[in-house]
Design an enzyme around this catalytic site. Structure first.
Site, short mmCIF file in Angstrom:
data_model
loop_
_atom_site.label_atom_id
_atom_site.label_comp_id
_atom_site.label_asym_id
_atom_site.label_seq_id
_atom_site.Cartn_x
_atom_site.Cartn_y
_atom_site.Cartn_z
N CYS A 1 1.02 -1.11 -0.05
CA CYS A 1 -0.01 -0.08 0.02
C CYS A 1 0.88 1.36 -0.04
O CYS A 1 1.58 1.50 -1.12
CB CYS A 1 -1.08 -0.09 1.35
N HIS B 1 -3.61 -5.31 0.83
CA HIS B 1 -3.28 -5.74 2.30
C HIS B 1 -3.84 -7.16 2.72
O HIS B 1 -4.64 -7.67 1.90
CB HIS B 1 -4.04 -4.92 3.29
#
Length: 517
Positions: free
Chosen positions: A356, A441
């Site tokens: 991310c 994630h």
């Protein structure tokens, strides 16, 4: 039981509210009770995406797992994601609605009431109806709802605008159990003082206490428990022992981290000849660092957090995790010499993984007029990626394939990545040499993919590390949740808890002076 409820409050942050809430949920679920967790307002950078695409605190997602139910935005209607010392992104019913300062959210406290002063309402007060509506819906569809407070219910400067502790308890007529952490000391004073600082109407709902993280012989504690009951008129409903190896940490959110389990498990040697050393960079405003828990679950994988370039250089795998402040974290990497250490690793063909915000920093360029409003900033240039921040936040639960294995993950980001090249695609990101990057994630929780990725890392690092063939992250997480249920079932007065959940706080609880205005 229909629509019962209980609020778990705490004398402080990190007293164990999240753990106890999860434990009560698991205990009730094992009894066949349809139970749901609830936290009116959570402040955390560890969040999760529900199946309907709503962002909630990871604490409530894990408590939902303990309860055996699907997480929902109803379980955490207000999520605050700090972006600095003075402001947070407000996520309402799973969707971001803007940035707000603490004063804008809590309101202007004004002058004390005794002076006739006035105050300006904040956004938080306006949310009470939303919060109580969500709780009412959960109570309508579940046998019981176990609510978690935030911080302390005795924050007298914030009581007027409270929607998560006694404000919620009063609005929904919830009985309250206060948890105190004896490991930090002063638990009797904390429990007594918390009660004595509450207004009479609030005190009327405080039905008992739980002592958490106790080490030693409980019989030595019993005289104090009896005196506390005599002073307050409220019983201690259990003494929960300090449980080694749970690996559970709190930050107004539950991190069901397996780091503690692995760190303390001397019986889990590497499956091959070598261990694999993973260094995680603790970037500012670090978010969803639970991504590395699945790595730490593997026998022989040693995970540590470090901000030292030499330790980053020495590791077999360097992980740059997510962050709520990508541009700020990028500057921090450069200031600390960590950017150079990552560049040297890439040049030497040594593995780096960016997730991310970490993925964004590894790219060539970042255009940010949303998060930092810094404009165009050079990235580390280790991946052929350009990132542009958009006002609309991406919230998704993608499913895909990488390294020949099925992968599930979740996305929470404002940055849109344009990948232009690389040696191979990687979970909608890419790999160049030994540098990997993705917005996903949770991907490492997919067991087959995690093992395949670690085999590649070990080969690039020159380590004789072999992933164990049977490690199940989901099974390990379930074992932890069962241990939480065991703590409640074996060390709390469960009959008294059931009476509170079903019938509310008993009438006639005594007032403990001085009370609050």
């Amino acid at each position: 039981m229909t629509g019962g409820g209980l609020l778990i409050a705490g004398t402080t942050s990190d007293a164990g509210k999240s753990v106890v809430t999860a434990g009560v949920c698991r205990w009730l679920a094992r009894r066949g009770v349809k139970v749901a967790p609830f936290k009116a307002q959570n402040m955390s950078l560890n969040s999760f995406v529900t199946r309907e695409g709503a962002e909630i605190g990871r604490a409530q997602a894990m408590q939902a797992a303990a309860a055996g139910v699907e997480p929902s935005a109803l379980m955490n209607p207000v999520l605050l994601k700090p972006g600095g010392d003075r402001s947070s992104q407000v996520v309402l019913l799973g969707r971001p609605v803007g940035e707000m300062s603490a004063r804008g959210y809590f309101g202007d406290p004004g002058l004390p009431p005794s002076s006739g002063g006035t105050r300006r309402a904040g956004r938080r007060e306006e949310l009470l109806e939303t919060v109580t509506g969500c709780l009412a819906e959960l109570r309508r569809t579940h046998d019981a709802v176990i609510c978690e407070g935030a911080g302390s219910p005795a924050e007298i400067n914030l009581r007027r605008t409270d929607i998560v502790n006694m404000g919620l308890a009063r609005a929904a007529r919830l009985p309250v159990v206060v948890v105190g952490d004896i490991d930090r000391g002063g638990v009797f004073a904390s429990l007594f003082g918390t009660t004595a600082l509450l207004a009479p109407g609030d005190q009327a709902l405080v039905a008992g206490y739980l002592v958490n993280k106790f080490r030693g012989d409980v019989t030595l504690l019993e005289p104090g428990l009896e005196m506390l009951c005599g002073l307050t008129g409220r019983p201690v409903l259990g003494v929960l022992p300090y449980a080694h190896g749970l690996g559970i940490d709190e930050e107004d959110g539950l991190r069901l981290s397996l780091r503690g389990t692995v760190r303390e498990a001397s019986t889990a040697p590497p499956h091959g000849r070598d261990v694999l050393r993973v260094a995680v960079v603790p970037v500012p405003l670090m978010s969803n660092f639970t991504d590395v828990d699945a790595l730490a679950a593997e026998p022989g994988v040693v995970v540590r957090f470090t901000d030292r370039p030499e330790e980053l250089a020495d590791a077999d795998l360097a992980v740059v995790p997510g962050t709520r402040g990508t541009v700020r974290a990028l500057a921090w990497l450069r200031e600390r010499g960590l950017a150079g250490a990552l560049a040297r690793r890439a040049a030497e063909g040594r593995p780096v993984l960016g997730i991310c915000g970490g993925f964004q920093m590894l790219g060539e360029r970042i255009e940010d007029e949303v998060e930092s409003r810094a404009g165009t900033v050079d990235g580390l240039g280790l991946l052929p990626v350009r990132v542009r921040f958009e006002a609309e936040k991406t919230l998704a639960r993608p499913v895909g394939e990488a390294l020949g294995e099925r992968v599930e993950g979740y996305e929470i980001h404002h940055g849109v990545a344009e990948v232009d090249g690389g040696d191979e695609p990687f979970l909608e990101g890419c790999r160049t040499g030994s540098v990997w990057g993705t917005h996903w994630h949770g991907s490492l929780e997919s067991d087959g993919f995690r093992r395949a990725f670690l085999r590649r890392v070990a080969a690039d690092a020159g380590r004789a590390f072999v992933p164990a063939p049977d490690t199940s992250f989901a099974a390990l997480r379930e074992e932890q949740l069962d241990r939480l249920g065991d703590l409640v079932e074996e060390h709390a007065d469960t009959a008294a808890l059931l009476r509170l959940i079903e019938g509310g706080a008993p009438a006639g609880l005594p007032f403990v002076p001085p009370g609050a205005p």
